[in-house]
Scaffold this motif. Sequence first.
Motif, mmCIF file in Angstrom:
data_model
loop_
_atom_site.group_PDB
_atom_site.id
_atom_site.type_symbol
_atom_site.label_atom_id
_atom_site.label_comp_id
_atom_site.label_asym_id
_atom_site.label_seq_id
_atom_site.Cartn_x
_atom_site.Cartn_y
_atom_site.Cartn_z
ATOM 1 N N PRO A 382 30.828 -2.990 -88.899
ATOM 2 C CA PRO A 382 29.716 -2.327 -88.123
ATOM 3 C C PRO A 382 30.001 -2.053 -86.374
ATOM 4 C CG PRO A 382 29.458 -3.887 -89.552
ATOM 5 C CD PRO A 382 30.730 -3.646 -89.044
ATOM 6 N N VAL A 383 28.950 -0.753 -85.824
ATOM 7 C CA VAL A 383 28.922 -0.437 -84.499
ATOM 8 C C VAL A 383 27.970 0.389 -84.787
ATOM 9 C CG1 VAL A 383 31.211 0.479 -84.326
ATOM 10 C CG2 VAL A 383 30.021 2.222 -85.101
ATOM 11 N N PRO A 384 27.796 0.052 -82.495
ATOM 12 C CA PRO A 384 26.172 0.148 -82.878
ATOM 13 C C PRO A 384 26.006 1.867 -83.417
ATOM 14 C CG PRO A 384 27.026 -0.157 -80.441
ATOM 15 C CD PRO A 384 27.998 -0.024 -82.097
ATOM 16 N N ASP A 385 26.043 2.900 -83.282
ATOM 17 C CA ASP A 385 26.078 4.129 -83.988
ATOM 18 C C ASP A 385 26.079 4.305 -85.469
ATOM 19 O OD1 ASP A 385 25.201 4.853 -81.684
ATOM 20 O OD2 ASP A 385 26.804 5.779 -81.257
ATOM 21 N N GLY A 386 27.085 3.312 -86.167
ATOM 22 C CA GLY A 386 27.230 3.714 -87.545
ATOM 23 C C GLY A 386 28.590 2.511 -87.749
ATOM 24 N N LEU A 387 29.854 3.554 -88.664
ATOM 25 C CA LEU A 387 30.862 1.817 -88.869
ATOM 26 C C LEU A 387 31.669 3.352 -88.387
ATOM 27 C CD1 LEU A 387 29.119 1.244 -92.501
ATOM 28 C CD2 LEU A 387 29.712 -0.140 -91.040
ATOM 29 N N THR A 388 33.064 1.882 -88.921
ATOM 30 C CA THR A 388 34.126 2.011 -88.710
ATOM 31 C C THR A 388 34.756 1.801 -89.904
ATOM 32 O OG1 THR A 388 34.890 0.451 -87.169
ATOM 33 C CG2 THR A 388 34.405 2.350 -85.988
ATOM 34 N N LEU A 389 35.784 2.596 -90.291
ATOM 35 C CA LEU A 389 36.892 2.626 -91.872
ATOM 36 C C LEU A 389 38.240 1.616 -90.704
ATOM 37 C CD1 LEU A 389 34.015 3.870 -92.334
ATOM 38 C CD2 LEU A 389 34.961 3.613 -95.368
ATOM 39 N N TYR A 390 38.980 1.684 -91.445
ATOM 40 C CA TYR A 390 40.501 1.068 -91.784
ATOM 41 C C TYR A 390 40.599 1.338 -93.344
ATOM 42 C CZ TYR A 390 38.885 0.008 -86.800
ATOM 43 O OH TYR A 390 38.906 -0.221 -85.235
ATOM 44 N N LEU A 391 41.942 1.991 -93.507
ATOM 45 C CA LEU A 391 42.295 2.170 -94.591
ATOM 46 C C LEU A 391 43.525 1.954 -94.146
ATOM 47 C CD1 LEU A 391 39.606 4.457 -94.331
ATOM 48 C CD2 LEU A 391 40.134 4.165 -96.195
ATOM 49 N N ALA A 392 44.405 0.958 -95.461
ATOM 50 C CA ALA A 392 45.681 0.819 -95.178
ATOM 51 C C ALA A 392 46.246 1.160 -97.166
ATOM 52 C CB ALA A 392 46.219 -0.450 -94.776
ATOM 53 N N ASP A 393 47.610 1.396 -96.526
ATOM 54 C CA ASP A 393 48.044 1.972 -98.327
ATOM 55 C C ASP A 393 48.625 0.844 -98.699
ATOM 56 O OD1 ASP A 393 49.280 2.866 -100.533
ATOM 57 O OD2 ASP A 393 50.192 4.557 -99.646
ATOM 58 N N VAL A 394 48.253 0.287 -100.336
ATOM 59 C CA VAL A 394 48.448 -1.079 -100.285
ATOM 60 C C VAL A 394 48.933 -0.797 -101.686
ATOM 61 C CG1 VAL A 394 47.121 -3.057 -98.612
ATOM 62 C CG2 VAL A 394 46.652 -1.889 -100.883
ATOM 63 N N THR A 395 49.690 0.488 -102.035
ATOM 64 C CA THR A 395 49.892 1.123 -103.066
ATOM 65 C C THR A 395 51.455 -0.030 -104.196
ATOM 66 O OG1 THR A 395 48.489 2.801 -103.379
ATOM 67 C CG2 THR A 395 49.908 2.418 -105.383
ATOM 68 N N ASP A 396 52.207 0.006 -102.983
ATOM 69 C CA ASP A 396 53.438 -0.177 -103.318
ATOM 70 C C ASP A 396 53.150 -2.011 -103.151
ATOM 71 O OD1 ASP A 396 54.361 2.114 -103.391
ATOM 72 O OD2 ASP A 396 55.153 2.181 -101.029
ATOM 73 N N LYS A 397 52.508 -2.339 -102.744
ATOM 74 C CA LYS A 397 52.572 -4.274 -103.051
ATOM 75 C C LYS A 397 52.088 -4.441 -103.820
ATOM 76 C CE LYS A 397 50.564 -7.726 -100.557
ATOM 77 N NZ LYS A 397 49.734 -8.262 -101.336
ATOM 78 N N ARG A 398 50.629 -3.922 -104.430
ATOM 79 C CA ARG A 398 50.366 -3.542 -105.552
ATOM 80 C C ARG A 398 51.302 -3.112 -106.963
ATOM 81 N NH1 ARG A 398 44.721 -4.159 -105.459
ATOM 82 N NH2 ARG A 398 44.903 -3.693 -107.588
ATOM 83 N N ILE A 399 51.661 -2.942 -106.702
ATOM 84 C CA ILE A 399 52.549 -2.175 -107.556
ATOM 85 C C ILE A 399 53.593 -3.368 -108.180
ATOM 86 C CG2 ILE A 399 54.246 -0.570 -108.380
ATOM 87 C CD1 ILE A 399 53.008 1.373 -107.519
ATOM 88 N N GLN A 400 54.099 -4.233 -106.723
ATOM 89 C CA GLN A 400 55.006 -4.932 -107.094
ATOM 90 C C GLN A 400 54.686 -6.315 -107.231
ATOM 91 O OE1 GLN A 400 56.563 -5.672 -103.034
ATOM 92 N NE2 GLN A 400 57.956 -3.138 -103.266
ATOM 93 N N ASP A 401 53.317 -6.453 -107.367
ATOM 94 C CA ASP A 401 53.132 -7.097 -107.534
ATOM 95 C C ASP A 401 52.819 -7.334 -108.531
ATOM 96 O OD1 ASP A 401 53.177 -8.975 -105.291
ATOM 97 O OD2 ASP A 401 50.661 -8.633 -104.640
ATOM 98 N N GLU A 402 51.936 -6.562 -109.561
ATOM 99 C CA GLU A 402 51.518 -6.154 -111.218
ATOM 100 C C GLU A 402 52.677 -6.086 -111.688
ATOM 101 O OE1 GLU A 402 50.051 -2.598 -110.915
ATOM 102 O OE2 GLU A 402 47.487 -3.418 -110.047
ATOM 103 N N GLN A 403 54.023 -5.407 -111.508
ATOM 104 C CA GLN A 403 55.643 -4.927 -112.463
ATOM 105 C C GLN A 403 55.904 -7.155 -112.487
ATOM 106 O OE1 GLN A 403 57.818 -3.238 -109.774
ATOM 107 N NE2 GLN A 403 57.207 -1.023 -110.673
#
Length: 943
Positions: A382-403
Amino acid sequence: MNRSSVAASGDERLRVLTSVCAGLSDIEVLEYALDQAVADLHALGGMIHWAGPVGSREPRLVAASGLPPAVQEAWSGTRDVIVRVLRDGTPACRPVTRSDLDGAGPATVAVVPLCGPGPPFGVLSVLCDGAVEPTGDQREFLRSLAVWLARRLARTGSDSGMKGSWWPERAADSGLRKALKAVKIGSWDWNIRTGELFWDEPALIMLGIDPATGPHHIDTWSNIVHPKDLPRVMAATEEAIRTRAIYEVEYRACRPDGTTGWMHARGRLVLDEQGEPVRMVGTVWDTTESRVARESAGRALRDMSDAFLAVDRDGRIMFVNLVAERLLGSGDLNGRVLWDLTSARAPELRAMCRQAAAERVPSSFDMRWPTDGRWYHVRLVPVPDGLTLYLADVTDKRIQDEQREAAEQASAERAARIQELTRTLGDAVTLRDVMQVIAEQVLPPFGAAGLAVLTREGDHLHLVESIGAPTDLLGEFQNRAALVPSAYADVLRSHVPIFITSTAEQPPDADRTAGSRMDSWAILPLRVPDQPMGYCVISFDRPHQFTSEERTLLTALSGLIAQALARARMYDLEHTRAQELQRHLLPRVLPSLPGLTAAARYLPGGTVAVGGDWYDIIPLSADRVALVIGDVMGHGLTEAVTMGRLRTAVRTLADLELPPAELLAHLNDLVSDLGDDFYVTCLYAVYDPTSGECALVSAGHPPPALVHPDGTVHVLDVTPDPPLGAAAPPLSTHELRVPEDSLLVFYTDGLIESSARDIDSGLAELTRLLTGLRRGLSAGDLDRLCESVIEAMLPTGEQIPDDAALLIARTHRLPAEDVASWALPDNPIAAGEAREHVRDQLAAWHLDDLVMTTELVASELVGNVIRHAKGPLRLRLLRSRTLICEVADGSQTTPRIRRASETDEGGRGLQLVAAVSQRWGTRFTADGKCIWAEQALPAPPTA
């Protein structure tokens, strides 16, 4: 640019006010605060009114901003709201309109009180464009500003009147002018017709124009706009004038001193009495500093490796970097609501953003992005005027965990699934069932992605079914010569499977492009005793190392699959033949006749797709219609064949114009000849549209239902005779008069009777259902009514135990003006009278082209009665889709066409009738017979 991106938060604005207004007079404080309010709400203007002397509540104008006070108060209701808030001390927000200018759009006035120790000593009002009220944040800022202003003025006055310090004139070099310059907000007024343009002093200073110069023209302003921004700015100006919309644009201003600054202008049109634009008024403010700050931060954020975006309190996008742009899609994203974008339409994203904004606490979560299906770790700050969003791609990590997890779980579950496969393949009936079992029981344990089954049809391969297999792989196998030398042909010859763990191991004689989206394959032979059947291709979308255990299991499973497919192919073949037989035995299309229109449905019972229920609509003479429904007890191919024989027999007997009881008597003899094991229920009805009468006979069949035009339903009180095969003629005939536009509902017992419902309950349910569905039924809704009845009476998606047939007919009546009838004398002059009646009636019907042939038909038929039969004699003409001529007499003798010799004086009458008619025939009535002939109506004249 989004409004919120150029508006400071309430707390920050009040701190600026406290700092800037430290040395200002009261009136300067009022004007400066009012400028802040107008800028924050992007309003047309604002005013501050004073309550006046003690004892008076008449508001007096103290300060104004934006539009002149007279223009602001011209909106009807503005002053009433100001007086009410001054009296009650309660903030208000009301829509107002211009009563003195046609074409002026609606506006909203927001008013907050300035409260001292006693009652309010003043009010602050802001006039906003449009009927939309200020947001909650904007209202909160106005209230905070009013509280701050009241406290600030209270320190300089001795009472709530604030006398003295409110009225001094503002000096040219006062601190307020410096404050206005710091705020960098100005106003402008453009006369569209003359081109004259007025700026106030703050606007001139921002644009770098000497306030001493003037007057100014629109060209003065266009010369200031940066050349690269000018086309866009001019287009926005023309669009606002054309559409009468709010004008808002941001551009770079090239000042005369050589400096450049960013300006944000906003305005609205003023229309004349004819609704044409005459002026545009608005405000302009300097956004250079905020723009520079944003661009500096934006450059740092724009090249981040992760996606980054900022949204305001309403979720509108204020900033996106390059990675976020690729994630959200191309186009102008600024100002658009994040979760309204198709690429970001995810309920969890919207819910988490709102929760973080409300709690003002950072949070994070993982989500699958709607467009690319990849997983991202989302961090919300949260910031005074709203929100900031950070998006990190974790697909490969999740795929490895799922595999890793999937491999561990698959090892434990594989044996159990193979056992389940053996059981479910034994239960599979159709090819689709077998393929579904393989897809559910074979592919998941091995991590496979595609499945294709190909069988040998002669010298070529035929694709039976595929699930998840790529089209390029199927294209190579489909219609491939079965025994052309290749690795795949070796599978058919040797019955030995091939396992390809990667594209590098693909056989050299195979097309390298085939299955390019797959990396591994298992090609398993499908073999039934003494004959290769084909092979099954299981494909993987990533390299797969087949363990010895997997190869053994897949080889064993291929035998189970082959046996199941062989059984399923045999079942599908029999099922297809049975369905084709059923379609040919039942009417493909029901005729639409002048007397009625009908719709029907048939559902086979049991596991066999055929049965013995049938229905039919048979056209008879004089637009009469026969309706028949029957049920051969039992269901299967034998019953279906019997049903086909009986339906053909009914149509043949109906063509002889036999009465209903006599027709079923002949049908009873036919069923009796089939043997003691055959029993058939049948209901046969004949409907006459000229009189509305319906005669019906029931041989052991459930009674029909009659639905009246007003929606009332009653089951006809028809006592059935025994079923055909056990009936003893004569059978009982039941007659009733059917109102026009009624529904006759015929059905078999499979529709109303089941193991969970007896016939009486089924009839009651059917009656209730027809009562509700009949209301509001239009002329073309019979098919929909049939579907509704079937869906309500029979379980959806389940196998019903007995066949069910439903026939619904809507009755029509022939108009009285299309029927003409005359009694004729029983002597030779009857032929002349008949011709005269024909001429007169056909002239009235405008069928002059048929007069000659119809006179001939009527004359010959009447003459035939005079010579060979007896009276009473009657002539009838019917105008329908054909012209029907009938002659009725009291004799039961059947007229027959005979070949007359050259010397015979008579015997040619019926030959002439047959020659000039489409068809002719005889039907017997209760008191004689009726000879009829039909002629085609002439085609209507073309326009």
